[in-house]
Design a protein around this motif. Structure first.
Motif, PDB file in Angstrom:
ATOM      1  N   ALA A   1     -14.784  -6.416  10.571  1.00  0.00           N
ATOM      2  CA  ALA A   1     -13.483  -6.239   9.922  1.00  0.00           C
ATOM      3  C   ALA A   1     -12.508  -7.310  10.376  1.00  0.00           C
ATOM      4  CB  ALA A   1     -12.928  -4.845  10.236  1.00  0.00           C
ATOM      5  N   ASP A   2     -12.563  -7.639  11.664  1.00  0.00           N
ATOM      6  CA  ASP A   2     -11.677  -8.646  12.253  1.00  0.00           C
ATOM      7  C   ASP A   2     -12.045 -10.050  11.763  1.00  0.00           C
ATOM      8  OD1 ASP A   2     -10.247 -10.376  13.893  1.00  0.00           O
ATOM      9  OD2 ASP A   2     -10.997  -9.557  15.769  1.00  0.00           O
ATOM     10  N   PHE A   3     -13.221 -10.522  12.120  1.00  0.00           N
ATOM     11  CA  PHE A   3     -13.603 -11.911  11.839  1.00  0.00           C
ATOM     12  C   PHE A   3     -14.095 -12.120  10.407  1.00  0.00           C
ATOM     13  CE2 PHE A   3     -14.751 -12.897  16.565  1.00  0.00           C
ATOM     14  CZ  PHE A   3     -13.398 -12.895  16.871  1.00  0.00           C
ATOM     15  N   GLY A   4     -14.861 -11.156   9.897  1.00  0.00           N
ATOM     16  CA  GLY A   4     -15.484 -11.327   8.594  1.00  0.00           C
ATOM     17  C   GLY A   4     -14.540 -11.134   7.421  1.00  0.00           C
ATOM     18  N   LEU A   5     -13.694 -10.117   7.516  1.00  0.00           N
ATOM     19  CA  LEU A   5     -12.786  -9.795   6.411  1.00  0.00           C
ATOM     20  C   LEU A   5     -11.385 -10.340   6.614  1.00  0.00           C
ATOM     21  CD1 LEU A   5     -13.898  -6.109   5.733  1.00  0.00           C
ATOM     22  CD2 LEU A   5     -14.577  -8.172   4.504  1.00  0.00           C
ATOM     23  N   GLY A   6     -11.022 -10.597   7.854  1.00  0.00           N
ATOM     24  CA  GLY A   6      -9.751 -11.246   8.141  1.00  0.00           C
ATOM     25  C   GLY A   6      -8.567 -10.302   8.263  1.00  0.00           C
ATOM     26  N   THR A   7      -7.449 -10.888   8.653  1.00  0.00           N
ATOM     27  CA  THR A   7      -6.194 -10.161   8.848  1.00  0.00           C
ATOM     28  C   THR A   7      -5.233 -10.551   7.738  1.00  0.00           C
ATOM     29  OG1 THR A   7      -6.548 -10.203  11.250  1.00  0.00           O
ATOM     30  CG2 THR A   7      -4.323  -9.702  10.469  1.00  0.00           C
ATOM     31  N   TRP A   8      -4.623  -9.537   7.119  1.00  0.00           N
ATOM     32  CA  TRP A   8      -3.783  -9.760   5.944  1.00  0.00           C
ATOM     33  C   TRP A   8      -2.379  -9.230   6.199  1.00  0.00           C
ATOM     34  CZ3 TRP A   8      -6.067 -11.822   1.363  1.00  0.00           C
ATOM     35  CH2 TRP A   8      -7.455 -12.033   1.460  1.00  0.00           C
ATOM     36  N   HIS A   9      -1.467  -9.635   5.322  1.00  0.00           N
ATOM     37  CA  HIS A   9      -0.084  -9.151   5.420  1.00  0.00           C
ATOM     38  C   HIS A   9       0.451  -8.860   4.024  1.00  0.00           C
ATOM     39  CE1 HIS A   9       4.084  -8.696   6.675  1.00  0.00           C
ATOM     40  NE2 HIS A   9       4.429  -9.558   5.745  1.00  0.00           N
ATOM     41  N   PRO A  10       0.872  -7.617   3.761  1.00  0.00           N
ATOM     42  CA  PRO A  10       1.552  -7.342   2.498  1.00  0.00           C
ATOM     43  C   PRO A  10       3.011  -7.777   2.585  1.00  0.00           C
ATOM     44  CG  PRO A  10       1.093  -5.295   3.701  1.00  0.00           C
ATOM     45  CD  PRO A  10       0.690  -6.426   4.580  1.00  0.00           C
ATOM     46  N   LYS A  11       3.454  -8.621   1.652  1.00  0.00           N
ATOM     47  CA  LYS A  11       4.834  -9.108   1.720  1.00  0.00           C
ATOM     48  C   LYS A  11       5.802  -7.931   1.691  1.00  0.00           C
ATOM     49  CE  LYS A  11       8.057 -12.455  -0.191  1.00  0.00           C
ATOM     50  NZ  LYS A  11       8.289 -13.542  -1.159  1.00  0.00           N
ATOM     51  N   GLY A  12       6.701  -7.926   2.695  1.00  0.00           N
ATOM     52  CA  GLY A  12       7.620  -6.809   2.846  1.00  0.00           C
ATOM     53  C   GLY A  12       7.167  -5.848   3.925  1.00  0.00           C
ATOM     54  N   GLY A  13       5.910  -6.020   4.401  1.00  0.00           N
ATOM     55  CA  GLY A  13       5.412  -5.176   5.479  1.00  0.00           C
ATOM     56  C   GLY A  13       4.491  -4.066   4.998  1.00  0.00           C
ATOM     57  N   MET A  14       3.907  -3.345   5.951  1.00  0.00           N
ATOM     58  CA  MET A  14       2.976  -2.270   5.634  1.00  0.00           C
ATOM     59  C   MET A  14       3.635  -1.151   4.833  1.00  0.00           C
ATOM     60  SD  MET A  14      -0.151  -2.841   6.670  1.00  0.00           S
ATOM     61  CE  MET A  14      -0.918  -1.242   6.856  1.00  0.00           C
ATOM     62  N   TYR A  15       4.958  -1.058   4.922  1.00  0.00           N
ATOM     63  CA  TYR A  15       5.640  -0.007   4.167  1.00  0.00           C
ATOM     64  C   TYR A  15       5.490  -0.218   2.661  1.00  0.00           C
ATOM     65  CZ  TYR A  15       8.998   3.661   3.138  1.00  0.00           C
ATOM     66  OH  TYR A  15       9.579   4.817   2.687  1.00  0.00           O
ATOM     67  N   MET A  16       5.169  -1.445   2.244  1.00  0.00           N
ATOM     68  CA  MET A  16       4.926  -1.690   0.828  1.00  0.00           C
ATOM     69  C   MET A  16       3.713  -0.901   0.337  1.00  0.00           C
ATOM     70  SD  MET A  16       7.411  -3.624  -0.018  1.00  0.00           S
ATOM     71  CE  MET A  16       8.285  -2.665   1.237  1.00  0.00           C
ATOM     72  N   VAL A  17       2.749  -0.661   1.234  1.00  0.00           N
ATOM     73  CA  VAL A  17       1.583   0.150   0.871  1.00  0.00           C
ATOM     74  C   VAL A  17       2.011   1.597   0.665  1.00  0.00           C
ATOM     75  CG1 VAL A  17      -0.772   0.784   1.477  1.00  0.00           C
ATOM     76  CG2 VAL A  17       0.158  -1.409   2.261  1.00  0.00           C
ATOM     77  N   VAL A  18       2.901   2.083   1.551  1.00  0.00           N
ATOM     78  CA  VAL A  18       3.445   3.432   1.384  1.00  0.00           C
ATOM     79  C   VAL A  18       4.144   3.553   0.035  1.00  0.00           C
ATOM     80  CG1 VAL A  18       5.164   5.090   2.239  1.00  0.00           C
ATOM     81  CG2 VAL A  18       3.699   3.858   3.863  1.00  0.00           C
ATOM     82  N   GLU A  19       5.008   2.594  -0.257  1.00  0.00           N
ATOM     83  CA  GLU A  19       5.745   2.638  -1.522  1.00  0.00           C
ATOM     84  C   GLU A  19       4.802   2.582  -2.728  1.00  0.00           C
ATOM     85  OE1 GLU A  19       8.800  -0.362  -1.590  1.00  0.00           O
ATOM     86  OE2 GLU A  19      10.181   0.948  -0.491  1.00  0.00           O
ATOM     87  N   ALA A  20       3.732   1.800  -2.593  1.00  0.00           N
ATOM     88  CA  ALA A  20       2.750   1.708  -3.681  1.00  0.00           C
ATOM     89  C   ALA A  20       2.087   3.056  -3.919  1.00  0.00           C
ATOM     90  CB  ALA A  20       1.698   0.654  -3.344  1.00  0.00           C
ATOM     91  N   MET A  21       1.700   3.715  -2.845  1.00  0.00           N
ATOM     92  CA  MET A  21       1.009   4.996  -2.974  1.00  0.00           C
ATOM     93  C   MET A  21       1.950   6.091  -3.484  1.00  0.00           C
ATOM     94  SD  MET A  21      -1.387   4.804   0.436  1.00  0.00           S
ATOM     95  CE  MET A  21      -2.397   6.235   0.038  1.00  0.00           C
TER      96      MET A  21
END
Length: 487
Positions: free
Chosen positions: A208-228
């Protein structure tokens, strides 16, 4: 069938479950005790700065994609994702750090430069990690934890030895560099346990770390909350904030019949609690609780945390979006968390500077920073201790990165054990739930369906599959499937 369901809490697992249940025709109401949605993934704003109060790492993007795809959507329908390049930086001492790049080939080069021959060992290790990831994420973690037979597949039988070895043993077989070992052992911290107590099968976190990488949703993780939340509302889910559930009421047949919310009794036929599992059971009469206080006291919990949200009036030097400070002894700090719980003398700590990547997180020319120190749950928490540890880690930040920052602080806000208890009813103020050790995995975790109360279910980090944001999404799906099956 009963089609009206109340969900307690609005964290990731509750939000995921609300979407699946609404899609399948249930009338869903989410009850959140706080004034904003998101549970531990809420947002804090101050003076033009924006902070994620809880999770800051976006790993396993495929799990998010799978969730949204179940509703004919994509993450990009709601938020913009950026892959971090570099992924993160690790400090071991002044002028001694390793930066993890954004691509696998570059990571192999970093390993080879640190220890000759290590890149070949890493390739072999990640081959096993990817195979385990495919097995776990595509199959095992979506099981409801009802029976040990869920773990018995041709693939797991072939890998059974990995459940009885540990990450620590696996990592140290071929690689000798202490720095590289620490980097490879770091991802299991997301599982809430020491590498020496985490089954080797969980090396899929390294993929998950090396193979898939680290990502950032613009606006922060709270954008995922708002999406859901947006998705849930389009499916008909109703949200009620400042709605504190004080009691789960049962009828003569020991099935759910109602809830007491803010002192008022309401009818409820099915209840799913995404709140802290231990706390949720205290809302029941004592004879209807599945797990005793003795049971909870014997479990291995993931750490609590001391967090600081800090606004700086300038940009900081020599740090990445995600920066880990491993300049002290990890084993001693881990002992202070798991073996002999106390405030650590010299803690490792983590810092997030999202404004390096994302201009929406801080005003122009300024820096937003979140600092996190892992702690044993249940520790005494005072303002004096918080201030002492803030000064301690800030002095180390200045020394390691070669800059003065203390005089550039505009404001700081702290969050620790007492806040986890007050805001989330968290058992002993834990931050991440119950650790994924060998005897706390899958069917050995607290059950999603209550064994004593009809139509009462649980979801989140104290049940299956375990700690972390992607597992929370999965937990919501598992719980919703089990509810549908039982109606």
């Amino acid at each position: 069938m009963n089609n009206k369901i109340h969900i307690i809490g609005s964290g990731f697992s509750s939000l995921a479950a609300s979407c699946y249940l609404a899609k399948d025709g249930f009338n869903v109401t989410v009850l959140e005790k706080n004034s904003t949605l998101g549970g531990r993934a809420r947002q804090y704003k101050n003076d033009g700065f924006t902070f994620d109060i809880g999770p800051t790492w976006y790993w396993m993007p495929d799990v998010f994609e799978r969730f949204f795809a179940d509703f004919g959507k994509k993450p990009l329908d709601y938020y913009v994702l950026e892959k971090l390049k570099p992924a993160y930086q690790v400090y071991f001492d002044k002028d001694d750090s390793i930066t993890i790049p954004g691509s696998l080939n570059e990571i192999y080069e970093v390993f080879e430069n640190e220890e000759k021959g290590s890149s070949q060992h890493l390739k072999s290790f990640l081959g096993s990690a990817k195979a385990n990831y495919d097995t776990a994420i595509k199959d095992l973690v979506y099981k409801p934890g009802v029976s040990p037979l869920e773990l018995v597949t041709p693939t797991t039988i072939a890998r059974v030895s990995q459940f009885f070895s540990t990450i620590r043993k696996d990592v140290r077989k071929k690689i000798k560099s202490h720095k590289l070992i620490q980097i490879l052992e770091f991802p299991v911290l997301f599982l809430g346990a020491k590498p020496s107590n985490t089954p080797a099968f969980y090396n899929f976190m390294n993929y998950a770390d090396f193979g898939l990488g680290t990502w950032h949703p613009k606006g922060g993780m709270y954008m995922v909350v708002e999406a859901m939340v947006t998705l849930a509302k389009t499916l008909g889910v109703e949200f009620k904030t400042d709605a504190n559930v004080e009691k789960i009421i049962t009828d003569n047949s020991n099935s759910v019949s109602g809830l007491v919310v803010n002192g008022e009794k309401i009818e409820a036929n099915i209840v799913l609690s995404g709140a802290d599992y231990h706390h949720s059971e205290t809302l029941l009469d004592k004879n209807l609780r599945q797990y005793s206080e003795k049971y909870w006291s014997k479990k291995t919990f993931a750490p609590s945390s001391l967090l600081f949200y800090v606004g700086f009036d300038k940009k900081l030097d020599n740090v990445c979006h995600h920066t880990l400070f491993f300049d002290t002894d990890f084993d001693i700090h881990a002992k202070d968390i798991y073996d002999d719980p106390k405030w650590p003398d010299e803690p490792l700590f983590y810092a997030s500077f999202p404004s390096i990547t994302d201009e929406t997180c801080a005003p122009e020319g300024k820096e937003a920073a979140t600092f996190l120190i892992p702690l044993a749950p249940g520790l005494k928490d005072t303002e004096a201790l918080r201030e002492r540890y803030f000064n301690k880690i800030l002095a180390r930040l200045e020394q390691l990165t070669g800059q003065n920052v203390k005089k550039s602080i505009i404001f700081k806000k702290s969050f620790c054990v007492n806040d986890f208890v007050k805001d989330y009813n968290s058992y002993k103020g834990n931050a991440y739930g119950m650790a994924n050790t060998l005897f706390q995995t899958a069917f050995l975790r607290p059950k999603i369906k209550s064994k004593k109360v009809g139509n009462l279910f649980f979801t989140g980090q104290l049940t299956v599959p375990g700690p972390g944001v992607p597992p929370a999404l999965i937990s919501g799906k598992i719980a919703s499937d089990l509810i549908k099956k039982n109606q």
